[in-house]
Design an enzyme around this catalytic site. Structure first.
Site, PDB file in Angstrom:
ATOM      1  N   GLY A 145      51.020  34.181  43.549  1.00 36.12           N
ATOM      2  CA  GLY A 145      51.137  33.704  44.920  1.00 36.12           C
ATOM      3  C   GLY A 145      52.542  33.913  45.438  1.00 36.12           C
ATOM      4  O   GLY A 145      53.497  34.085  44.665  1.00 36.12           O
ATOM      5  N   CYS A 146      52.688  33.886  46.757  1.00 36.65           N
ATOM      6  CA  CYS A 146      53.996  34.143  47.362  1.00 36.65           C
ATOM      7  C   CYS A 146      54.987  33.020  47.064  1.00 36.65           C
ATOM      8  O   CYS A 146      56.124  33.275  46.664  1.00 36.65           O
ATOM      9  CB  CYS A 146      53.853  34.354  48.865  1.00 36.65           C
TER      10      CYS A 146
END
EC number: 1.2.1.38
Length: 332
Positions: A145-146
């Site tokens: 995920g970012c």
């Protein structure tokens, strides 16, 4: 020899960014891009910035279109990638999944996302700087995920010395996806910074998963916020240490940890404008009376998504991980 790649879910921000970056990759050719709702439409008519670069049309996400592909990227919402990944692997196609479907163990995923995971396959977590050797042998890589990318990279080198860490993260609105909502509506976000899912964001579990191996007792707190900009994640990590270390010692720990990591840069200060459009993660370190503060900056669409996916593909294929990504950020 040029390798053929396919993108499942090419209509969103991460799909468009994948196409932009893959166009200049010296070893690959994009041969198929899928979208259920846009099948038959020219790719460039959705991604107008790519006019003149692609003459492909979106197609339905059917396996027959991937027969000549060596690698596929699944850039779809969580719950969707699991419909395609096992089929792709079965016919020998390597996969980099940009959804959340393979980042967590099956039981944790089902608890966190509230979905039954059909067709679960064990994947390597694709934070290249931590798992390069495993990625090199993998057929399925779960792109991080970012938020976890910025958080984990900011703290991993010092985690074994830490009692607890508090992450304060601010993201550009592209992290919410291409579909407009009340939350992303301009008047609701303009001139504002909005905390959301303050204590229960799903990315928390990825962060804990990756930091616990360094220190099983580390306590982690994480709060995400959105600011009215398009790109970037700025992460301020408040790290409370078990022992007193000088700033010089801390800097040396980080330098040693990231010695062979081209895309991590230690800076005296960081700004989102210093990494925009690039695959770099910049980190600045500060020592206070009661804690260490590590500030990291990434472009959420590049190092936080599509760029990191290409970096993972490069490692999976045994190529230089900089291929297609070795260019300076945009500034200002």
């Amino acid at each position: 020899m040029t390798m053929k790649v396919g993108v499942i879910g090419g209509s969103g921000y991460t799909g468009g960014e994948l196409l932009r970056l893959l166009y200049n990759h010296p070893k690959v050719e994009v041969s198929v891009v899928t979208s259920r709702k846009l099948a038959g439409k020219d790719v460039w008519k959705v991604h107008r910035h790519l006019k003149g670069f692609y003459d492909l049309k979106f197609v339905e996400p059917e396996m027959k279109y991937f027969e000549e592909c060596d690698v596929a990227f699944t850039a779809v919402p969580h719950g969707e990638a699991m419909k395609y990944v096992p089929q792709l692997l079965e016919v020998g196609i390597k996969v980099v999944d940009l959804s959340a479907d393979y980042r967590l163990p099956k039981d944790v995923y089902e608890k966190v996302y509230g979905l039954k995971h059909e067709g679960y396959v064990e994947a390597v977590y694709g934070l290249t700087e931590l798992h390069r050797d495993e990625i090199a042998k993998a057929n399925l890589v779960a792109n991080p995920g970012c938020y976890p990318t910025g958080c984990i990279l900011a703290v991993a080198p010092i985690a074994k010395y830490a009692e607890r860490v508090v992450f304060d993260c601010k993201s550009g609105i592209t992290g919410a996806g291409v579909k407009p909502t009340e939350f992303t509506h301009y008047p609701n976000l303009h001139e504002s910074v909005v905390p959301y899912k303050v204590t229960n964001h799903r990315h928390y579990y990825e962060i804990v998963q990756e930091l616990k191996p360094f220190n099983s007792e580390i306590a982690v707190s994480f709060t995400p916020q959105v600011f009215p900009g398009s790109r970037g994640i700025l992460t301020t990590s408040h790290i409370f240490l078990k022992e007193n270390l000088s700033l010089e010692e801390i800097v040396r720990i980080y330098e040693d940890f990231y010695r062979d990591c081209y895309f991590v840069r230690l800076q005296d200060e960081v700004r989102l404008s210093y990494v925009r459009g690039s695959n770099f993660c910049d980190i600045a370190l500060f020592k206070g009376e009661d804690r260490i503060v590590a500030v990291s900056a990434i472009d959420n669409l590049v190092k936080g998504a599509s760029g990191q996916a290409i970096q993972n593909m490069n490692v999976m294929m045994g190529w230089d991980e900089k291929l297609g990504l070795d260019f300076p950020p945009l500034f200002p």
